[in-house]
Scaffold this active site. Sequence first.
Site, PDB file in Angstrom:
ATOM      1  N   ASP A  49    -107.585 -86.901  -1.145  1.00  0.00           N
ATOM      2  CA  ASP A  49    -108.554 -85.836  -0.970  1.00  0.00           C
ATOM      3  C   ASP A  49    -109.401 -86.089   0.283  1.00  0.00           C
ATOM      4  OD1 ASP A  49    -109.854 -83.514  -2.262  1.00  0.00           O
ATOM      5  OD2 ASP A  49    -111.595 -84.828  -2.395  1.00  0.00           O
ATOM      6  N   GLU A  60    -104.839 -84.453   2.453  1.00  0.00           N
ATOM      7  CA  GLU A  60    -105.521 -83.222   2.796  1.00  0.00           C
ATOM      8  C   GLU A  60    -106.347 -83.524   4.040  1.00  0.00           C
ATOM      9  OE1 GLU A  60    -108.777 -80.173   0.845  1.00  0.00           O
ATOM     10  OE2 GLU A  60    -109.101 -82.317   0.740  1.00  0.00           O
TER      11      GLU A  60
HETATM   12  C1  GLC Z   1    -110.996 -81.144  -1.618  1.00  0.00           C
HETATM   13  C2  GLC Z   1    -110.429 -80.510  -2.868  1.00  0.00           C
HETATM   14  C3  GLC Z   1    -111.455 -79.608  -3.473  1.00  0.00           C
HETATM   15  C4  GLC Z   1    -112.693 -80.408  -3.795  1.00  0.00           C
HETATM   16  C5  GLC Z   1    -113.202 -81.164  -2.565  1.00  0.00           C
HETATM   17  C6  GLC Z   1    -114.236 -82.173  -2.930  1.00  0.00           C
HETATM   18  O1  GLC Z   1    -111.214 -80.233  -0.616  1.00  0.00           O
HETATM   19  O2  GLC Z   1    -109.237 -79.845  -2.562  1.00  0.00           O
HETATM   20  O3  GLC Z   1    -110.973 -78.961  -4.609  1.00  0.00           O
HETATM   21  O4  GLC Z   1    -113.706 -79.565  -4.244  1.00  0.00           O
HETATM   22  O5  GLC Z   1    -112.163 -81.859  -1.928  1.00  0.00           O
HETATM   23  O6  GLC Z   1    -113.658 -83.274  -3.568  1.00  0.00           O
END
Ligand code: GLC
Length: 548
Positions: free
Chosen positions: A200, A242
Site C-alpha cells: 500500500d 501501489e
Molecule cells: C491506499 C488504499 C486505500 C487506503 C489508503 C490508505 O491508497 O488503496 O484504500 O485508504 O491507501 O491506506
Amino acid sequence: MSDRWYQQAVVYCLDIDTFADSNGDGCGDIPGLIGRLDYLARLGVTCIWLNPIHPSPDRDDGYDVADFYNVDPRFGTLGDFAELLHQAGNRGIKVIIDLVVNHTSDKHPWFVSARSSPDSPYRDWYVWSETEPADRKQGMVFPGEQSETWSYDRTAKLWYYHRFYKFQPDLDIRNPEVRAEIKKICAFWLQLGVAGFRMDAVPFIIEETDPGNPDSPKDFDFLTELRQHVQWRRSDAVLLAEANVEPTQLVTYFGDEGGSGNRIHMLFDFLLNARMVLALAREDPEPIIDALRDTPKLPAGGQWATFLRNHDEIDLSRLTAEQRADVFAKFGPDPQMQLYGRGIRRRLAPMLGNDRRRLELAYALQFSLRGTPVLRYGEEIGMGDDLALEGRDAIRTPMQWSGLPNAGFSTAAPDQLVRPVVRDGDFGYDKVNVTRQRHDASSLLSWFERMIRTLREAPEVGTGSCSHVDVPAPRGLLVHRADDDTGTMLFLHNLGPREVTADLSSIGAEAELPNDVLADQEYPEPGKLADLPVAGYGYRWIRMRRTA
Ligand code: GLC
C-alpha cells in the site's frame, strides 16, 4: 517457459468482510472464503489478493491496522488463515495480502505508547514536529474527508504527520527499528505461506518526511533492502506496489535506472487504467496507443498489473482537465458518482450502461494488454454499486452469490450486514448473481471463464512484448499484438458502436494458420488478414503463430 509465476497470473482482489459469511454474524470470514475457493478455481483465478486482514478499528476499511501479526477476529483466527493458504494451494491458487506499513491506526499499541511519553520506545517510530508545520494543509489524499496532513496531539503536545486520514499516523521510515519491523512483518506472513504482498502507498512509505517540506526526499534504498529480504525468505515471493506517480518516476520503483530489477516486481498501471477509461469514454483507442508508446521500458522481470476497477475510486487525476471532463460526462455525470474531484466511485457495469457488449469489450481489452490482469470481486458477474453508501464504500457491497436473502452472502438479519447488499434495480441480487449465471452458458460469468482460459493459452500476453500495430485502421479500432518466443497473438478491439473492417494484409505473411480464439461472435476465417470485420463494440483475439 518462465517460472516467474506472477507474469502468468490472474489476480482476483477481494475483501474478506464482503465475500462470504460462514457463521451468520453478517461479516464475511475466512471459512466463508475457503468455501468459495472452488468457484475461484473454476473462474481461472491463480492468485487472490486480500484487502487488509488484520485487526483494525476499521475506519478505512482495514487500512488502519492495529496489529500486524494477527487476523481480524471478525474474519477468523490465524489457524483459519493457515487453512486458507493450504486449501488455496491445493487448488493451485496463491494468496497475497495487503501490506499497509506507511502508517498504523492511531489505536495501534505503538502509537498509543508513542504519544503517551517522550520516553516511549515507540516515540521515534512516528513523524513529529514541535511546531506547526507550514505545509500542514498540503498533500491530502482524501480532499473533502481530510483537512490536513499534520495534526496536533494534545497528549504528546506535538504535531504528528499523517499522509492519509488523521487516525492513520505515518511511521518514520528513517528509523532503523521501523525498517526492521516491516521486514519482520513480511517474514512472518511469508513463513505462514503467503506468496507476496500488495504494498500500500509505496511512494509515501519511502518518504523521509520533514516538517515544512511538502516534497520530502524518498529513500528508494529501502525498497531494495525489502526486496532482498523478502526474496531470501521466499524466493518466488512478489511485491506488487501501489505507486500512482508521474510516469518519469515509475521505473525507479522497479530498480535503478538502467540497472536490474532489484526493487518492486510489479506495479499497478494507473496510467493505463485512466487511459483505458478515457478510450472507452471517447470510443477512441488513441489514449491507449499513447499509453503503450509512453510506457517506460521495465527492467527484466518487471511487470505491470492492469486493472479497470480496484477497491478505490477510479483515479483520473493524471488526465488533462478536458480528458477528465469527457470521462465524467460519459461515466459519472452526477456529482454523487464522483469523488475527491478526481475520481469515479462506480462499478464498471453501471458505468457502461450494463451493456454486455461494452463490458466484454472492456475486459477483453484489459486482459489482452501487457501485464498481469487484476480483477475485482463481483466484476465477473457485472455487479452494480450503491451510491447511497459513503465515499468508496459504494463499490464495496457484499458479493452476490444467489437469489437467497442477502444475496446468499450471509444468513444474518439484513440490518446486521457489514454493508447492505444491492437489492433493487437492474443490479439487484435477484437479477445479478453467481448461481443464475452459473446455469447460463451465455452469461457474463461463463464468458469470463472462457476468456480467462483463452488467456492462459496465450502466455505471450503476460510475458511477451505488447505493441500497437501501426497500420491504417478504421476509426475506433485498436489493433495490438503480443509476441514472445512461444508465439504471437493479434488483438482487434472496436471501441466504437459501428461495424468496421480492417485490412491487416501487411502482416498477413507472419500468420501460419490464423484463427479466432476469442471473439464477440462468429466471424469468417481470418485468412490472409486482408478483410477482418469487427462488430460495433466487438473484439477478436486471433492466434497468428505458435511455436511447438
Ligand atoms: C491506499 C488504499 C486505500 C487506503 C489508503 C490508505 O491508497 O488503496 O484504500 O485508504 O491507501 O491506506
